[in-house]
Design a protein around this motif. Structure first.
Motif, mmCIF file in Angstrom:
data_model
loop_
_atom_site.group_PDB
_atom_site.id
_atom_site.type_symbol
_atom_site.label_atom_id
_atom_site.label_comp_id
_atom_site.label_asym_id
_atom_site.label_seq_id
_atom_site.Cartn_x
_atom_site.Cartn_y
_atom_site.Cartn_z
ATOM 1 N N SER A 1 22.848 -53.129 71.384
ATOM 2 C CA SER A 1 22.744 -54.504 71.847
ATOM 3 C C SER A 1 23.342 -55.448 70.814
ATOM 4 C CB SER A 1 21.280 -54.876 72.115
ATOM 5 O OG SER A 1 20.773 -54.153 73.216
ATOM 6 N N PHE B 1 23.690 -59.839 70.017
ATOM 7 C CA PHE B 1 23.616 -61.259 70.337
ATOM 8 C C PHE B 1 24.770 -61.954 69.645
ATOM 9 C CE2 PHE B 1 22.429 -65.608 69.043
ATOM 10 C CZ PHE B 1 22.358 -66.173 70.314
ATOM 11 N N GLU C 1 24.722 -58.505 80.428
ATOM 12 C CA GLU C 1 25.085 -59.763 79.758
ATOM 13 C C GLU C 1 24.164 -60.864 80.250
ATOM 14 O OE1 GLU C 1 29.000 -62.667 79.128
ATOM 15 O OE2 GLU C 1 29.101 -60.909 80.442
ATOM 16 N N LYS C 2 23.566 -61.588 79.313
ATOM 17 C CA LYS C 2 22.682 -62.708 79.622
ATOM 18 C C LYS C 2 23.037 -63.881 78.704
ATOM 19 C CE LYS C 2 19.720 -60.611 82.532
ATOM 20 N NZ LYS C 2 20.392 -59.303 82.627
ATOM 21 N N VAL D 1 21.723 -66.958 76.515
ATOM 22 C CA VAL D 1 20.487 -67.348 75.864
ATOM 23 C C VAL D 1 20.813 -68.260 74.677
ATOM 24 C CG1 VAL D 1 20.482 -65.186 74.530
ATOM 25 C CG2 VAL D 1 18.374 -66.510 74.738
ATOM 26 N N ARG E 1 24.744 -55.883 76.091
ATOM 27 C CA ARG E 1 24.382 -54.483 75.856
ATOM 28 C C ARG E 1 25.579 -53.619 76.218
ATOM 29 N NH1 ARG E 1 19.985 -50.276 78.209
ATOM 30 N NH2 ARG E 1 19.366 -49.377 76.200
ATOM 31 N N GLN F 1 16.887 -64.929 68.826
ATOM 32 C CA GLN F 1 18.148 -65.535 69.270
ATOM 33 C C GLN F 1 18.216 -67.034 68.995
ATOM 34 O OE1 GLN F 1 16.253 -63.455 71.114
ATOM 35 N NE2 GLN F 1 17.506 -61.914 72.158
ATOM 36 N N SER G 1 15.567 -57.196 70.848
ATOM 37 C CA SER G 1 16.182 -58.263 71.654
ATOM 38 C C SER G 1 15.168 -58.983 72.523
ATOM 39 C CB SER G 1 17.283 -57.674 72.537
ATOM 40 O OG SER G 1 18.285 -57.081 71.762
ATOM 41 N N SER G 2 14.224 -58.231 73.085
ATOM 42 C CA SER G 2 13.302 -58.809 74.057
ATOM 43 C C SER G 2 11.986 -59.293 73.456
ATOM 44 C CB SER G 2 12.993 -57.781 75.156
ATOM 45 O OG SER G 2 12.387 -56.619 74.613
ATOM 46 N N GLN H 1 25.293 -65.306 73.881
ATOM 47 C CA GLN H 1 25.324 -64.193 74.826
ATOM 48 C C GLN H 1 24.538 -63.016 74.282
ATOM 49 O OE1 GLN H 1 29.704 -64.523 74.598
ATOM 50 N NE2 GLN H 1 29.656 -64.030 76.779
ATOM 51 N N GLN H 2 23.597 -62.524 75.086
ATOM 52 C CA GLN H 2 22.902 -61.286 74.781
ATOM 53 C C GLN H 2 23.590 -60.180 75.573
ATOM 54 O OE1 GLN H 2 20.254 -60.887 72.497
ATOM 55 N NE2 GLN H 2 20.853 -58.742 72.790
ATOM 56 N N GLU I 1 16.709 -52.165 72.700
ATOM 57 C CA GLU I 1 16.261 -53.323 73.469
ATOM 58 C C GLU I 1 14.973 -53.959 72.956
ATOM 59 O OE1 GLU I 1 17.747 -53.217 77.863
ATOM 60 O OE2 GLU I 1 16.619 -51.365 77.514
#
Length: 290
Positions: free
Chosen positions: A40, A42, A15-16, A18, A25, A75, A69-70, A22-23, A66
């Motif tokens: 994943s 968002f 969980e991050k 951003v 997985r 986002q 997302s990255s 929240q991002q 992933e």
């Protein structure tokens, strides 16, 4: 915010925060694919107040849940628009899941092609079409603040998947978009290899997973075709041989399908291309979600 409170088998792996959202997985055991699957998500800030619509993103060959997302930078705009992003893996994985015998990148693990396999040994696990259309949305909508307003998008093999799934299930998706999609897989090397392996020799099954064929046969469908946006880079090293863009353009021009197909000068097949136009695609979906 609690997730999947009634689904103890769903594990939050990461969980991050951003752009105020929240991002996330998750990992769950898929009954359709008969293995553990990661996906994943968002969630935009608006999800703290209530349910939000979702864009499902299907990634391409060799990718996992992933990559998008990255690398795509989606986002920021999704947070502004109040869109959830749902990003599944590209194939079943794990011990016992068969892979290409030669370890090729375009078949087996990371290359599910979003079909329901009919041939052994693939048939036991490679049911990606049903996973994307049915199992994953049911899980997401039961355990997250995400409603049934859905759009679908993807890249390359995932663009193929988004077009096929969106066209075959137009009642489930308000809009479809794709970057560098494989639009006529029955006539390219990637598609012929994947379809002959997963679906066998019966080419009538292949046609069910070909966007150009589906668009051409639209008059026999009971539902309207959703709005479609496609971007293709003219410096893409897989264009035109694998992607077959002109085949879809021809059918689109011969029908009233109305897909918007754009060539973008100087862009290749990479996530740099996706990052350059993902904002336009998300705004396109936001304007069509209902």
């Amino acid at each position: 915010m609690a997730f999947f409170t009634e689904h103890s088998a769903v594990e939050l792996k990461d969980e991050k925060k951003v752009f105020g959202g929240q991002q996330l997985r998750f990992r769950h055991t898929s009954s359709v694919l008969q293995c553990d699957m990661d996906f994943s998500v968002f969630l935009p800030p608006q999800a703290k107040l209530g349910q939000v619509p979702a864009v499902y993103w299907l990634s391409g060959l060799t990718c996992t849940d992933e990559n998008f997302s990255s690398k795509a930078g989606a986002q920021r705009v999704a947070a502004e628009l109040g869109l959830a992003l749902i990003i599944p893996d590209t194939s079943p994985r794990g011990e016992g899941v068969p892979d290409d015998l030669d370890g090729a990148y375009d078949f087996g693990l990371g290359a599910g092609f979003y079909v329901n396999a009919t041939e052994k040994p693939w048939v036991k696990y490679y049911q990606m079409y049903d996973y994307i259309v049915h199992e994953l949305p049911k899980l997401v909508e039961a355990g997250l603040p995400v409603n049934q307003a859905r759009a679908i998008s993807g890249h390359s093999m995932g663009g193929h998947g988004a077009l096929v799934i969106g066209l075959r299930n137009s009642e489930r998706y308000s809009s479809i978009s794709a970057f560098s999609p494989i639009v006529n897989p029955i006539n390219c090397a990637w598609g012929k290899k994947a379809f002959s392996g997963y679906l066998g020799a019966d080419e009538s099954l292949w046609r069910q997973y070909d966007a150009t064929v589906l668009l051409q046969e639209r008059d026999s469908r009971s539902h309207d075709i959703p709005p479609i946006l496609i971007d293709q880079g003219d410096a893409d090293n897989f264009y035109p041989d694998q992607l077959q863009t002109e085949a879809l353009i021809t059918v689109n021009n011969e029908t009233s399908a109305g897909a918007k197909i754009r060539f973008q000068e100087g862009y290749d097949h990479s996530y740099y291309f996706i990052a350059s136009f993902i904002e336009e695609h998300l705004r396109f979906h936001a304007s069509n979600l209902r």
